[in-house]
Scaffold this motif. Sequence first.
Motif, PDB file in Angstrom:
ATOM      1  N   THR A  61      17.562 -33.394  14.156  1.00 24.57           N
ATOM      2  CA  THR A  61      18.518 -33.192  13.073  1.00 24.57           C
ATOM      3  C   THR A  61      18.134 -33.959  11.811  1.00 24.57           C
ATOM      4  O   THR A  61      18.700 -33.712  10.748  1.00 24.57           O
ATOM      5  N   VAL A  72      19.110 -33.314   7.710  1.00 25.01           N
ATOM      6  CA  VAL A  72      19.545 -34.346   6.773  1.00 25.01           C
ATOM      7  C   VAL A  72      18.570 -34.453   5.606  1.00 25.01           C
ATOM      8  O   VAL A  72      18.971 -34.650   4.448  1.00 25.01           O
ATOM      9  N   VAL A 132      24.761 -33.376   4.073  1.00 23.50           N
ATOM     10  CA  VAL A 132      24.742 -33.808   5.472  1.00 23.50           C
ATOM     11  C   VAL A 132      24.164 -35.213   5.542  1.00 23.50           C
ATOM     12  O   VAL A 132      23.101 -35.492   4.983  1.00 23.50           O
ATOM     13  N   SER A 173      23.947 -39.101   8.101  1.00 17.69           N
ATOM     14  CA  SER A 173      23.877 -39.567   9.483  1.00 17.69           C
ATOM     15  C   SER A 173      23.938 -41.081   9.525  1.00 17.69           C
ATOM     16  O   SER A 173      23.576 -41.763   8.560  1.00 17.69           O
ATOM     17  N   LEU A 185      26.734 -37.489  12.926  1.00 17.48           N
ATOM     18  CA  LEU A 185      26.496 -36.701  11.725  1.00 17.48           C
ATOM     19  C   LEU A 185      27.796 -36.512  10.956  1.00 17.48           C
ATOM     20  O   LEU A 185      28.871 -36.397  11.556  1.00 17.48           O
ATOM     21  N   ASP A 237      25.459 -37.194  18.329  1.00 18.09           N
ATOM     22  CA  ASP A 237      24.493 -36.136  18.070  1.00 18.09           C
ATOM     23  C   ASP A 237      23.375 -36.202  19.113  1.00 18.09           C
ATOM     24  O   ASP A 237      22.686 -37.205  19.214  1.00 18.09           O
TER      25      ASP A 237
END
Length: 776
Positions: free
Chosen positions: A154, A158, A164, A166, A176, A209
Amino acid sequence: MGVAILSSAPAHAGDRTISLPRGPAAEAVIALALQTGTSIVIADRTVGRRPVPAIHGQIDAGEALRRIAIAADARIVRVGPNAWRLIDRPKKPGRRPVVVRSPAPYKAPSQPETAATAPIIVTATKRDVNLRDVPAQTAIIDGHDLTLGGVGGTDKIVERLSSVSSTYLGSGRNKLFIRGIADSSFAGPTQATVGQYLGDLRLNYGSPDPDLRLSDVAKVEVLEGPQGTLYGAGSLGGIIRFVPNAPRPGEFEASAILGASATQEGDPSGDASLMINLPLDDGTTALRGTFDLARTGGFIDKPNIGKQSANRLDIAAARVAILRKLSPQWQLSISALGQDIDSADSQYADRSGDRLTNSASVPEGAMAKFRAAQAVVDGQLGALRLRSTTGWVGQSLEERYDASHDGEDRTFTQDTRSRMVSSETRIWMPERNGFGWLAGASVIHSTTTLRRRLERYDQRTVLTGVRNAIDEATVYGEVGIRLRDVLLASAGARVTWSHLSGAGEDVLPAIAQERVGVTAARSAITFLPSLSLTASLGDRTSLYLRYQESFRPGGLSVEQEFVKRFNDDHSQTFEIGGRYGLAERDTIDFSFNLAYTDWQDIQADFIDGAGLPSTANIGDGRIWSATVNAGWMPSNALRLELGATVNQSKVDPQVAFSLVRARQIPNIAGISARASAEWHKDLSSGRDVLVRAWLGYIGRSRLGIGPELGDLQGDYVDSGVTARLGSRVMGITLGVTNVTNARGNRFSLGTPFDEVRRQITPLHPRTVRVGIDYRF
């Protein structure tokens, strides 16, 4: 001399899984004819040599051919029931060919069209809505883009989207956030604010996540929230939906990616990914498997335990799927995946010194395991579509933290185990004659057990833990009505019955005898409405208004040695937005969104009186969020992108949290921005070169809520550049990440027990990767 392709296989009128490689139009047409049993002639070699993107999805031959024609700047001429010719489109002064890259699959008309652009359908809307009509900020990332420079997790999302963000505890341990909706710094008993899905299978509930490897993925859809009507609890910030490539009956296909990396001031790294597609019969059944291995070398030294580059990371992952065509309109797929992440040690460092040294005196490793399986039935009932998904998800996470005190070495260990069984069935009709609708039902059973212990020398003290369980039964629906040709109104509602239960784990006998806060159970019914209005101002421009709600159920948490209850939280969002043009299709594209969220009884983590992480409702919050994205194609070979997100928030804390140092939502930067450039040029002999460079800025934010979690973080610039030289069959890549070798501070948390609170999580130092990809 032209190119002619003829296949004697029977053509199918309905949609089927089509997968065409990126490359010259002639090669794409050959693959299309073989897969669909059609006859296609390219009358001009110039057209046949023009590059077209990879095309994947459940579409018919006419729609696939239309996408090829758009990319090759050609015109379609129908010469028979299943026969077409592609001819060069007459050029007009100032007209540029349109370049398109793997749009989302959708239901195509039976006849090929020659419009300059084909609609992109957002399948995350669950009723196949044209991107132009989606009343929300939406991003669609092509799967091929995610593997350029090596397979990642992920972090690749990002890196590409400013909206987005994290946390950075470590792979498999992060949380996230989308659009400034963030609750806390570590994963506790609270449900995630962002829902993650593999197709229609929910991947996370009360868990972090999983950081799945994004290999052999057709696309990733990011839909900003709230998305309570469609996705229910835990979608306050939005949803991220991974769409893997489906098995392809009747064809053998394989590909591999290998890479080696060198990190400045760190150990070397390596990665490998293999995909194989095997036909199991004469054209109705296929198996597809993806296998990934990666080792990321460490770069944090821990001199007090005699380790250099201690934070090595190993990842092993596999995904296998079988697809069976039951009929031209129906199919069954069964899939399973597993992933193990072994973090040898933590990735945080001391603020002082070279900022790549950790003075902790104990190892702080982590082990994350993720398992999932699902069965999906998908088909058509006349004009209606039906999809039913049933799945199981299991996630285990063991974390170790330095809890040393007064010169005594101590280790705090936390085990979190989550299990979830879910099933959802929905039936929908994509828009026809100005009307479309969706109806669905789902059930979920989820349990999360958290156990804790404190170790010193050869002694082990078991601390109070907690178990939370939730059962949900839901019905939901949505209707879209085109009031006029340019005005679309949508309304939806979701009704969820939920039963929550919880109990303490390893509770002290004295507390257990008194039954003080040891168990709890309750039921509730939640109603989540949504309303939206979308206006089309021409072929390329649309504006929208939307109102949406979402919630998260409550549960039990541990504060010191007592089990305590926290309540539901609920959000209401009003937003306005718009878009002009389509990314990578039009010369200029632009989108914006302005949202206001009222968030009641926010669930968040804090540090209790014993220095342990706990969870409570900390107060009410108000969040303003604005996102802008723009793209420009000054030529066919070059595309520039710019995106920025601004967040302003305020929390009105409850009495117990009235003395906090900061009252903004934690972990969310006031501003984040991203810029990128991509240059693609065709060379001789079917080869091409692709170069992508990006630059990202993450502004300042605070770690969490409470005086112990008020540290600043962020305010750094990250960067990267990747180049690929090769053909459709084989390519060589060279990439550099963190080009300036910036240290930065991604996250001001490594262990919640650090009494001085002088922690940072630096960026991964400058890394050079060389890779090769090959298609069999």
